[in-house]
Design a protein around this motif. Structure first.
Motif, PDB file in Angstrom:
ATOM      1  N   UNK A 154      19.317 -55.086  46.932  1.00 21.14           N
ATOM      2  CA  UNK A 154      18.472 -55.140  45.738  1.00 21.14           C
ATOM      3  C   UNK A 154      18.955 -54.204  44.657  1.00 21.14           C
ATOM      4  N   UNK A 155      18.812 -54.636  43.413  1.00 24.04           N
ATOM      5  CA  UNK A 155      19.324 -53.856  42.289  1.00 24.04           C
ATOM      6  C   UNK A 155      18.257 -53.239  41.405  1.00 24.04           C
ATOM      7  N   UNK A 156      17.003 -53.260  41.829  1.00 24.26           N
ATOM      8  CA  UNK A 156      15.920 -52.707  41.023  1.00 24.26           C
ATOM      9  C   UNK A 156      15.627 -51.268  41.429  1.00 24.26           C
ATOM     10  N   UNK A 157      15.350 -50.428  40.445  1.00 32.92           N
ATOM     11  CA  UNK A 157      14.828 -49.109  40.760  1.00 32.92           C
ATOM     12  C   UNK A 157      13.457 -49.263  41.387  1.00 32.92           C
ATOM     13  N   UNK A 158      13.267 -48.713  42.590  1.00 32.15           N
ATOM     14  CA  UNK A 158      12.022 -48.935  43.320  1.00 32.15           C
ATOM     15  C   UNK A 158      10.828 -48.329  42.583  1.00 32.15           C
ATOM     16  N   UNK A 159      10.991 -47.133  42.041  1.00 35.01           N
ATOM     17  CA  UNK A 159       9.875 -46.507  41.329  1.00 35.01           C
ATOM     18  C   UNK A 159       9.491 -47.340  40.105  1.00 35.01           C
ATOM     19  N   UNK A 160      10.477 -47.809  39.351  1.00 32.79           N
ATOM     20  CA  UNK A 160      10.165 -48.617  38.179  1.00 32.79           C
ATOM     21  C   UNK A 160       9.486 -49.931  38.572  1.00 32.79           C
ATOM     22  N   UNK A 161       9.999 -50.591  39.614  1.00 31.11           N
ATOM     23  CA  UNK A 161       9.402 -51.858  40.046  1.00 31.11           C
ATOM     24  C   UNK A 161       7.969 -51.665  40.512  1.00 31.11           C
ATOM     25  N   UNK A 162       7.741 -50.649  41.340  1.00 33.85           N
ATOM     26  CA  UNK A 162       6.391 -50.424  41.858  1.00 33.85           C
ATOM     27  C   UNK A 162       5.434 -49.986  40.757  1.00 33.85           C
ATOM     28  N   UNK A 163       5.916 -49.143  39.846  1.00 36.37           N
ATOM     29  CA  UNK A 163       5.060 -48.710  38.740  1.00 36.37           C
ATOM     30  C   UNK A 163       4.682 -49.906  37.867  1.00 36.37           C
ATOM     31  N   UNK A 164       5.634 -50.792  37.624  1.00 39.19           N
ATOM     32  CA  UNK A 164       5.347 -51.985  36.830  1.00 39.19           C
ATOM     33  C   UNK A 164       4.290 -52.848  37.506  1.00 39.19           C
ATOM     34  N   UNK A 165       4.432 -53.074  38.800  1.00 40.12           N
ATOM     35  CA  UNK A 165       3.497 -53.932  39.522  1.00 40.12           C
ATOM     36  C   UNK A 165       2.128 -53.265  39.692  1.00 40.12           C
ATOM     37  N   UNK A 166       2.113 -51.954  39.845  1.00 37.93           N
ATOM     38  CA  UNK A 166       0.840 -51.239  39.932  1.00 37.93           C
ATOM     39  C   UNK A 166       0.096 -51.259  38.607  1.00 37.93           C
ATOM     40  N   UNK A 193      16.132 -39.888  44.031  1.00 33.93           N
ATOM     41  CA  UNK A 193      15.389 -40.840  43.202  1.00 33.93           C
ATOM     42  C   UNK A 193      16.309 -41.915  42.630  1.00 33.93           C
ATOM     43  N   UNK A 194      17.469 -41.523  42.141  1.00 34.14           N
ATOM     44  CA  UNK A 194      18.363 -42.498  41.511  1.00 34.14           C
ATOM     45  C   UNK A 194      18.999 -43.445  42.531  1.00 34.14           C
ATOM     46  N   UNK A 195      18.995 -43.081  43.799  1.00 34.62           N
ATOM     47  CA  UNK A 195      19.548 -43.945  44.847  1.00 34.62           C
ATOM     48  C   UNK A 195      18.499 -44.869  45.453  1.00 34.62           C
ATOM     49  N   UNK A 196      17.230 -44.659  45.112  1.00 34.12           N
ATOM     50  CA  UNK A 196      16.172 -45.473  45.705  1.00 34.12           C
ATOM     51  C   UNK A 196      16.082 -46.804  44.961  1.00 34.12           C
ATOM     52  N   UNK A 197      16.895 -47.744  45.424  1.00 30.60           N
ATOM     53  CA  UNK A 197      16.931 -49.059  44.814  1.00 30.60           C
ATOM     54  C   UNK A 197      16.568 -50.104  45.864  1.00 30.60           C
ATOM     55  N   UNK A 198      16.033 -51.234  45.369  1.00 29.37           N
ATOM     56  CA  UNK A 198      15.609 -52.265  46.301  1.00 29.37           C
ATOM     57  C   UNK A 198      15.267 -53.544  45.572  1.00 29.37           C
ATOM     58  N   UNK A 199      14.372 -54.324  46.160  1.00 27.68           N
ATOM     59  CA  UNK A 199      13.991 -55.609  45.591  1.00 27.68           C
ATOM     60  C   UNK A 199      13.026 -55.413  44.432  1.00 27.68           C
ATOM     61  N   UNK A 200      12.760 -56.497  43.710  1.00 29.23           N
ATOM     62  CA  UNK A 200      11.813 -56.436  42.599  1.00 29.23           C
ATOM     63  C   UNK A 200      10.410 -56.052  43.062  1.00 29.23           C
ATOM     64  N   UNK A 201      10.101 -56.275  44.348  1.00 30.89           N
ATOM     65  CA  UNK A 201       8.779 -55.946  44.877  1.00 30.89           C
ATOM     66  C   UNK A 201       8.739 -54.594  45.562  1.00 30.89           C
ATOM     67  N   UNK A 202       9.852 -53.844  45.515  1.00 29.41           N
ATOM     68  CA  UNK A 202       9.861 -52.502  46.079  1.00 29.41           C
ATOM     69  C   UNK A 202      10.329 -52.414  47.513  1.00 29.41           C
ATOM     70  N   UNK A 203      10.813 -53.514  48.107  1.00 28.95           N
ATOM     71  CA  UNK A 203      11.351 -53.465  49.467  1.00 28.95           C
ATOM     72  C   UNK A 203      12.712 -52.772  49.439  1.00 28.95           C
ATOM     73  N   UNK A 204      12.948 -51.892  50.399  1.00 30.10           N
ATOM     74  CA  UNK A 204      14.051 -50.946  50.276  1.00 30.10           C
ATOM     75  C   UNK A 204      15.052 -51.049  51.423  1.00 30.10           C
ATOM     76  N   UNK A 205      16.298 -50.764  51.078  1.00 26.13           N
ATOM     77  CA  UNK A 205      17.321 -50.536  52.070  1.00 26.13           C
ATOM     78  C   UNK A 205      17.744 -51.764  52.845  1.00 26.13           C
ATOM     79  N   UNK A 206      18.566 -51.542  53.865  1.00 23.13           N
ATOM     80  CA  UNK A 206      19.113 -52.643  54.645  1.00 23.13           C
ATOM     81  C   UNK A 206      18.058 -53.437  55.419  1.00 23.13           C
ATOM     82  N   UNK A 207      16.953 -52.818  55.867  1.00 25.38           N
ATOM     83  CA  UNK A 207      15.905 -53.620  56.515  1.00 25.38           C
ATOM     84  C   UNK A 207      14.830 -54.117  55.562  1.00 25.38           C
TER      85      UNK A 207
END
Length: 343
Positions: A154-166, A193-207
């Motif tokens: 995933x290429x989305x910043x997790x904090x930005x994605x989650x903040x947007x959805x919240x 923080x800058x390495x925490x990237x994932x899906x548009x819905x905030x799902x993170x990492x290889x799992x």
């Protein structure tokens, strides 16, 4: 399951009924519904979003998140219109089962890569199996369908994605909780923080764990003091195994198999949710997809793919465990089929 998105609408586990067909290919398929039109995205107010973020920062500090983490996590964060569009769309729900299975999930390339990585990681997988008593084949299959074996996390910043959805409001309470869980992960030093990237819905990492699942289920399998599901293969695969262990995986049991129903079976007439011993299915005339005798095994239910053309499965308890990772029935069946081919 990893509660983050719906890949395909789930179909209930079904039981045996009565009408007329000798093979799965001739079982009449249900009509395919037209995909729903995506909901419109309202204009984004940066002022309103910034006000929301200020409130989140204040609450984060009250929850014990350090100021340094808050500053790093929200640096440059903006409301992400693409995240909102993807949340509204959920386009995968319209795929027929056969396309989802053959073109996306259980492709020759995914099978070949899974076989290679299964061999290359044999020692690691053996140690994970010894600790968690979960099949290494299903671990590799989850890894493969979630992120193509870590190749697409995933290429989305997790904090930005989650903040947007919240902030956006459709599932605000859920994503707000996930946002604070993500801030805690950063604050504990598991990922910058800058390495925490994932899906548009905030799902993170290889799992593809949601932050709240990370908090409960991610493990430090390599023993370096961090639960790094992004860059540590040992932590990522160990975390998948721990998830399955905690959700009731039964060691040594199959997930299920494709089966050929007896004459007198129709999709519309299938009894829902019934579980029977495999010998009962055999007595009723069920066979393997190739026409052989059913193997002995734990109790099973008839499982019907969503938007399928007639393929039918007998699913055991462990198929339901796969669905706790991600609930759509087609997802679980794809994981099961891939797991049969990688090991």
């Amino acid at each position: 399951m990893i509660r983050r998105r719906t890949l395909l609408a789930a179909v209930p586990l079904a039981g045996c009924g009565a009408a007329a067909v000798p093979s799965p290919a001739s079982v009449p398929a249900a009509p395919t519904p037209a995909p729903a039109a995506p909901l419109p995205v309202e204009p984004i107010s940066s002022v309103a979003f910034d006000r929301f973020v200020d409130g989140v920062k204040t609450e984060a500090r009250r929850r014990g998140i350090s100021q340094a983490t808050v500053n790093a996590a929200f640096a440059g964060v903006q409301a992400n219109r693409r995240v909102i569009e993807l949340d509204r769309r959920q386009a995968e729900g319209g795929l027929p089962w056969e396309d989802y299975r053959d073109r996306i999930m259980v492709t020759p390339t995914r099978i070949q890569n899974g076989q290679r990585l299964y061999r290359e990681n044999a020692d690691l997988l053996r140690r994970i199996e010894q600790r968690y008593r979960v099949s290494p084949r299903v671990i590799v299959a989850i890894w493969g369908v979630e992120t193509n074996y870590g190749g697409n996390t995933g290429g989305f910043g997790v904090i930005e994605a989650l903040a947007t959805l919240a902030w956006e409001g459709r599932r605000a309470a859920y994503f707000r909780n996930e946002l604070f869980a993500a801030l805690k992960i950063i604050d504990e030093g598991h990922i910058r923080a800058e390495r925490m990237r994932g899906s548009w819905a905030g799902a993170m990492g290889q799992p593809q764990f949601m932050p709240s699942n990370f908090d409960r289920l991610a493990v430090d399998f390599d023993g370096d003091g961090r639960r790094d599901i992004w860059d540590s293969r040992a932590d990522a695969l160990g975390s998948i195994a721990h998830y399955f262990q905690r959700n009731g995986w039964r060691e040594g049991e199959s997930w299920g198999l494709e089966a050929r129903p007896p004459a007198g079976f129709t999709l519309a007439g299938a009894d829902t949710e019934s579980r029977r011993p495999m010998r009962d299915f055999a007595r009723m005339g069920w066979r393997t997809a190739a026409g052989g005798a059913l193997p002995d095994g734990p109790d099973a239910s008839v499982v019907l793919p969503s938007r399928g053309a007639g393929q039918v499965f007998l699913g055991h308890h462990n198929l339901r465990v796969i669905r706790r990772y991600n609930s759509p029935v087609n997802y679980a069946l794809a994981v099961g089929l891939l797991s049969d081919r990688v090991g």
